[in-house]
Design a protein around this motif. Structure first.
Motif, PDB file in Angstrom:
ATOM      1  N   LEU A 238       0.835  -1.214   0.000  1.00 57.65           N
ATOM      2  CA  LEU A 238       0.000   0.000   0.000  1.00 57.65           C
ATOM      3  C   LEU A 238       0.867   1.260   0.000  1.00 57.65           C
ATOM      4  N   ALA A 239       1.968   1.225   0.745  1.00 58.73           N
ATOM      5  CA  ALA A 239       2.878   2.380   0.750  1.00 58.73           C
ATOM      6  C   ALA A 239       3.491   2.586  -0.633  1.00 58.73           C
ATOM      7  N   ALA A 240       3.864   1.484  -1.288  1.00 55.97           N
ATOM      8  CA  ALA A 240       4.443   1.579  -2.633  1.00 55.97           C
ATOM      9  C   ALA A 240       3.422   2.119  -3.625  1.00 55.97           C
ATOM     10  N   LYS A 241       2.194   1.687  -3.495  1.00 54.13           N
ATOM     11  CA  LYS A 241       1.133   2.185  -4.387  1.00 54.13           C
ATOM     12  C   LYS A 241       0.886   3.673  -4.150  1.00 54.13           C
ATOM     13  N   PHE A 242       0.970   4.083  -2.894  1.00 54.40           N
ATOM     14  CA  PHE A 242       0.726   5.484  -2.545  1.00 54.40           C
ATOM     15  C   PHE A 242       1.779   6.405  -3.165  1.00 54.40           C
ATOM     16  N   VAL A 243       3.037   5.935  -3.252  1.00 59.74           N
ATOM     17  CA  VAL A 243       4.096   6.795  -3.809  1.00 59.74           C
ATOM     18  C   VAL A 243       4.164   6.709  -5.329  1.00 59.74           C
ATOM     19  N   GLY A 244       3.231   5.977  -5.952  1.00 56.87           N
ATOM     20  CA  GLY A 244       3.126   6.020  -7.406  1.00 56.87           C
ATOM     21  C   GLY A 244       3.523   4.768  -8.150  1.00 56.87           C
ATOM     22  N   GLN A 245       3.784   3.646  -7.458  1.00 57.63           N
ATOM     23  CA  GLN A 245       4.129   2.400  -8.145  1.00 57.63           C
ATOM     24  C   GLN A 245       2.867   1.746  -8.717  1.00 57.63           C
ATOM     25  N   SER A 246       3.052   0.925  -9.762  1.00 53.74           N
ATOM     26  CA  SER A 246       1.920   0.170 -10.314  1.00 53.74           C
ATOM     27  C   SER A 246       1.516  -0.916  -9.327  1.00 53.74           C
ATOM     28  N   TRP A 247       0.319  -1.494  -9.542  1.00 54.57           N
ATOM     29  CA  TRP A 247      -0.143  -2.540  -8.626  1.00 54.57           C
ATOM     30  C   TRP A 247       0.798  -3.744  -8.668  1.00 54.57           C
ATOM     31  N   ARG A 248       1.278  -4.097  -9.858  1.00 51.78           N
ATOM     32  CA  ARG A 248       2.193  -5.241  -9.958  1.00 51.78           C
ATOM     33  C   ARG A 248       3.469  -4.988  -9.164  1.00 51.78           C
ATOM     34  N   ASP A 249       4.081  -3.812  -9.369  1.00 53.61           N
ATOM     35  CA  ASP A 249       5.316  -3.498  -8.666  1.00 53.61           C
ATOM     36  C   ASP A 249       5.078  -3.352  -7.164  1.00 53.61           C
ATOM     37  N   SER A 250       3.943  -2.796  -6.789  1.00 57.34           N
ATOM     38  CA  SER A 250       3.630  -2.628  -5.362  1.00 57.34           C
ATOM     39  C   SER A 250       3.501  -3.977  -4.672  1.00 57.34           C
ATOM     40  N   LEU A 251       2.786  -4.896  -5.303  1.00 58.56           N
ATOM     41  CA  LEU A 251       2.620  -6.228  -4.718  1.00 58.56           C
ATOM     42  C   LEU A 251       3.954  -6.982  -4.701  1.00 58.56           C
ATOM     43  N   THR A 252       4.775  -6.778  -5.733  1.00 69.74           N
ATOM     44  CA  THR A 252       6.097  -7.411  -5.761  1.00 69.74           C
ATOM     45  C   THR A 252       6.961  -6.901  -4.616  1.00 69.74           C
ATOM     46  N   ILE A 253       6.940  -5.583  -4.380  1.00 70.39           N
ATOM     47  CA  ILE A 253       7.677  -5.001  -3.259  1.00 70.39           C
ATOM     48  C   ILE A 253       7.169  -5.581  -1.946  1.00 70.39           C
ATOM     49  N   GLY A 254       5.852  -5.691  -1.810  1.00 71.74           N
ATOM     50  CA  GLY A 254       5.269  -6.255  -0.590  1.00 71.74           C
ATOM     51  C   GLY A 254       5.713  -7.689  -0.357  1.00 71.74           C
ATOM     52  N   ALA A 255       5.705  -8.500  -1.426  1.00 73.82           N
ATOM     53  CA  ALA A 255       6.105  -9.908  -1.301  1.00 73.82           C
ATOM     54  C   ALA A 255       7.566 -10.025  -0.888  1.00 73.82           C
ATOM     55  N   LEU A 256       8.422  -9.196  -1.468  1.00 77.62           N
ATOM     56  CA  LEU A 256       9.847  -9.257  -1.147  1.00 77.62           C
ATOM     57  C   LEU A 256      10.134  -8.742   0.267  1.00 77.62           C
ATOM     58  N   MET A 257       9.467  -7.675   0.660  1.00 78.46           N
ATOM     59  CA  MET A 257       9.687  -7.126   2.002  1.00 78.46           C
ATOM     60  C   MET A 257       9.156  -8.052   3.093  1.00 78.46           C
ATOM     61  N   ASN A 258       8.275  -8.972   2.734  1.00 79.38           N
ATOM     62  CA  ASN A 258       7.716  -9.929   3.689  1.00 79.38           C
ATOM     63  C   ASN A 258       8.690 -11.072   3.984  1.00 79.38           C
ATOM     64  N   THR A 259       9.833 -11.101   3.292  1.00 76.45           N
ATOM     65  CA  THR A 259      10.845 -12.147   3.510  1.00 76.45           C
ATOM     66  C   THR A 259      11.560 -11.890   4.833  1.00 76.45           C
ATOM     67  N   ARG A 260      11.631 -12.896   5.688  1.00 76.25           N
ATOM     68  CA  ARG A 260      12.246 -12.685   7.005  1.00 76.25           C
ATOM     69  C   ARG A 260      13.521 -13.502   7.203  1.00 76.25           C
ATOM     70  N   GLY A 261      13.477 -14.786   6.946  1.00 73.52           N
ATOM     71  CA  GLY A 261      14.680 -15.614   6.935  1.00 73.52           C
ATOM     72  C   GLY A 261      15.534 -15.540   8.183  1.00 73.52           C
ATOM     73  N   LEU A 262      16.849 -15.501   7.965  1.00 75.84           N
ATOM     74  CA  LEU A 262      17.824 -15.572   9.047  1.00 75.84           C
ATOM     75  C   LEU A 262      17.709 -14.399  10.016  1.00 75.84           C
ATOM     76  N   MET A 263      17.423 -13.195   9.507  1.00 75.23           N
ATOM     77  CA  MET A 263      17.388 -12.014  10.374  1.00 75.23           C
ATOM     78  C   MET A 263      16.317 -12.167  11.459  1.00 75.23           C
ATOM     79  N   GLU A 264      15.211 -12.800  11.088  1.00 79.93           N
ATOM     80  CA  GLU A 264      14.150 -13.050  12.067  1.00 79.93           C
ATOM     81  C   GLU A 264      14.644 -13.990  13.165  1.00 79.93           C
ATOM     82  N   LEU A 265      15.377 -15.028  12.785  1.00 79.61           N
ATOM     83  CA  LEU A 265      15.877 -15.983  13.780  1.00 79.61           C
ATOM     84  C   LEU A 265      16.837 -15.307  14.751  1.00 79.61           C
TER      85      LEU A 265
END
Length: 756
Positions: free
Chosen positions: A394-421
């Motif tokens: 939603l933040a990416a969409k607000f700053v002017g990204q397309s829906w595809r790019d916004s959802l892609t940014i959201g999916a990538l930022m949702n990655t937690r992996g080792l840093m979460e552990l």
């Protein structure tokens, strides 16, 4: 005489001093008369005493630690390979390996073996070693952050990044409100528990995200630049927040924590305005030298250790100090490359898996033994995904990204992996999280990291587009399009010379694309552009010599052979040229032909053996990677066995059967474009009896009488082969040639094996 003198001297010295030792030991026995001492008593027999001694050695702390390291590395590498094969980051497999070796699986089904391998008293050693691994790893993560990227693209990225932190952070605190009463440890106030839940839900795994961006080939696109910048800003902000949260937890109250936060701010000020300029001066002084001496390297490592020590003493954790040291390293590629090479292999391959297993030993899936607990776990995952994925989108969409790019940014930022552990282990060490909550959050980290790849695939499918940058240079259909895929730079130059000889006079109606793929865990986000330039520089220089324009295509991936075939198949190329890699087994005929002696056994080959697909010790005419490319590619394929191919003037083309008729097309291209001299060998008389081949060769002989000749000699002399630059052969004929162990193989020039 000299040899005899040496022998006599050797015998005199060793014999004489051996006799002296024997005499002293004999005299020493007389001293025992006046001494009381414990004599070794053999109670259970010599063999039983030996077994008891061996058992004692096996239970020595050092032996246990070494056994743990061996087991952990083997299991972690295996699971990492398995998950890489299914398109997931290898870090997920290594996390799963830790859980498998913990009480959730090994301890549940093989408790005695688990207790022998991981006794409780040994876990302290494992923890400290894993912490050293994390310190080195966070040092590398800090170096991989490119602060110039933040400066250049900060406007939109900071908005998205901070939104992707504050939204899940708020939701995490809200979640803490509902689970605090039942799941918070005894004696822990709501504030530290809520802050840890918030930070755990708002973290992003920058290393995993950077790898995925590289693997999907979007690192050079605008979307890739934004998401890398977001992750970098997220990483810095999250670690600063974590340092503040740790300070509050250790201090007990927010007011008391202000002293720790004040010290932390002073530490950051000193690092940025005192230590960083000092390291920069050292970098400028020694950056131009061919190698760094040990005192200079020691300064940087000492800075890392002191920084980690100070932040541990202050109370904001040693990992923050390691991260900060990496961030302030001199912005000189040579320095960063050097330290990453020195540190990463030890930390990632040896020490980091210890952390995964240590985490696995603390993760007991069996604690989630109630439907209600699984509902809570599911709710935690839901809140994590909603906060991070949709918050970022939603933040990416607000700053002017397309829906595809916004959802892609959201999916990538949702990655937690080792840093979460890392965050969760800190919370468990500080006793802010219970083992139950810790296990729930580990499951959340696994799920959110695992879902990144499939989510990106779904987004691309919904919007019916490919990732930008992967196939951005697809050639047009009305040209003859050659794709060359190279790993080794020198082999790439040979492939380019070969491709040029096929299209030299048809540059207006042809294209050559040079592609280099690399494993994503071998290249780093901060220097990926420098790495790409270095890979392609020799080819670009060669293209100028040849006066041949080329298009370059670079991509990081987890599965090189699959990506090669996908790009070739989707790009509508007319010919894919690849180099042949090393022989699978030492001592095979092909290995002797190529001059390789390295023994390589690929896991894929072992799997093929088990399922009966291929005999393990068969004399395969191709290395594993080439074999996979042959199986998967749909476009015409040329495999070059390169023996330093410099020119393609004299070409030898054996015809073994009627199906080899397509080779005549390549002969025609070489004659027309390169004025090559082609010698066609009619091995089994098919040229004479096959009307199509006979007509094609006759036509070429009439048009280019000086460039082609057909022969049917049964014996090919080495002198003839020595004059040839290249042999062109079909893939089936090559297999037959290798199986027959033909005498040709010992004298062949470079070979182009073609699959039509």
């Amino acid at each position: 005489m000299k040899n005899h003198r040496n022998t006599i001297f050797y015998l005199v010295v060793t014999g004489g001093f051996s006799a002296l030792i024997y005499w002293i030991l004999g005299k020493g026995k007389d001293l025992e008369m006046d001494k009381e001492f414990l004599r070794p008593v053999v109670e259970n027999g010599h063999w039983n005493d030996f077994v008891s001694s061996l058992t004692l050695n096996l239970h020595h702390p050092l032996a246990i630690l070494l056994a743990q390291i061996i087991t952990i590395i083997i299991v972690a590498r295996f699971f990492g390979w398995v998950f890489r094969k299914i398109g997931q980051p290898s870090v997920i497999g290594e996390i799963i390996a830790g859980i498998v070796l913990g009480p959730s699986l090994l301890g549940l089904y093989f408790p005695d073996f688990s207790m022998d391998l991981f006794p409780v008293e040994s876990l302290g050693n494992l923890q400290f070693l894993s912490q050293i691994g994390l310190i080195l790893f966070m040092f590398v993560i800090g170096m991989e952050l490119d602060l110039k990227v933040l400066q250049n693209r900060a406007k939109d990225a900071i908005v998205i990044s901070h939104a992707s932190i504050v939204i899940p952070f708020a939701l995490g605190i809200g979640l803490a409100y509902f689970v605090y009463f039942k799941f918070a440890p005894e004696g822990v106030a709501f504030l530290p528990f809520a802050l840890f839940m918030g930070i755990a839900l708002s973290i992003t795994a920058f290393p995993v995200l950077a790898r995925i961006v590289q693997e999907r080939g979007i690192h050079k696109t605008k979307l890739g630049a934004i998401v890398i910048t977001c992750a970098a800003a997220d990483d810095i902000t999250a670690w600063c927040l974590l340092a503040a949260v740790i300070a509050i937890v250790k201090a007990g109250t927010f007011v008391s924590s202000l002293y720790i936060i004040g010290l932390a701010l002073g530490y950051v000020f000193v690092m940025l305005f005192v230590v960083k300029p000092f390291l920069k001066k050292i970098g400028e002084l020694y950056g131009t030298k061919s190698s760094l001496n040990k005192p200079v390297v020691a300064i940087f490592f000492l800075t890392l250790i002191i920084s980690s020590y100070i932040t541990e003493v202050i109370g904001i954790h040693a990992l923050f100090g390691a991260f900060m040291t990496g961030v302030i390293m001199p912005d000189i590629t040579k320095f960063r490359n050097l330290f990453i090479e020195k540190v990463e292999d030890v930390s990632v391959i040896l020490l980091l898996p210890l952390f995964f297993v240590y985490t696995g030993l603390r993760t007991e899936i069996g604690l989630i033994n109630d439907p209600y607990l699984w509902k809570v776990t599911g709710f935690i995952i839901l809140v994590a995904v909603v906060g991070k994925f949709f918050g970022s989108a939603l933040a990416a969409k607000f700053v002017g990204q397309s829906w595809r790019d916004s959802l892609t940014i959201g999916a990538l930022m949702n990655t937690r992996g080792l840093m979460e552990l890392i965050v969760l282990n800190i919370g468990l060490d500080l006793k802010v999280l219970t083992p139950e909550v810790f296990t729930m959050m580990v499951i959340m980290a696994l799920v959110t990291t695992f879902m990144t790849g499939p989510t990106l695939n779904i987004i691309n499918f919904i919007f019916k587009t490919k990732d930008e940058g992967v196939l951005e240079e697809i050639p047009s259909d009305d040209k003859y399009n050659i794709l060359i895929s190279f790993g080794n730079k020198e082999k790439g130059k040979s492939l380019l010379r070969l491709a040029n000889s096929l299209v030299k006079k048809q540059k207006e109606t042809s294209t050559i694309t040079a592609m280099h793929l690399t494993l994503s865990d071998e290249v780093h986000s901060y220097n990926i552009e420098d790495y790409e330039k270095d890979r392609f520089l020799p080819l670009l220089q060669e293209s100028k010599v040849l006066k041949q324009e080329i298009t370059t295509l670079f991509q990081a991936t987890v599965d090189i052979e699959t990506n090669i075939t996908e790009i070739a198949n989707n790009g509508e190329y007319d010919l894919l040229l690849v180099g042949l890699g090393k022989s699978i087994f030492e001592g095979t005929l092909l290995g002797k032909v190529l001059g390789f002696t390295t023994r390589i056994i690929n896991p894929d080959r072992l799997i093929d053996k088990f399922i009966g697909k291929e005999g393990l010790f068969e004399n395969s005419p191709f290395d594993e990677r080439t074999r996979q490319i042959i199986l998967k590619t749909k476009t015409p394929l040329g495999i070059l066995i390169d023996k330093e191919l410099q020119q393609v003037n004299n070409v030898f083309m054996p015809i073994f059967n009627a199906e080899d008729s397509f080779l005549i097309d390549y002969a025609q291209k070489l004659i027309f474009n390169n004025n090559s001299q082609i010698t066609v060998l009619d091995v089994n008389g098919h040229v004479k009896t096959n009307f199509v081949m006979k007509s094609a060769i006759n036509s070429l002989e009439q048009k280019y009488a000086d460039n082609i000749v057909a022969i049917n000699d049964k014996i090919i002399k080495k002198e003839f082969l020595a004059k040839q630059d290249l042999m062109i052969i079909s893939i089936e004929s090559w297999k037959a040639l290798v199986d027959s162990q033909s005498v040709w193989l010992s004298g062949v020039p470079s070979v182009l094996i073609i699959k039509q």
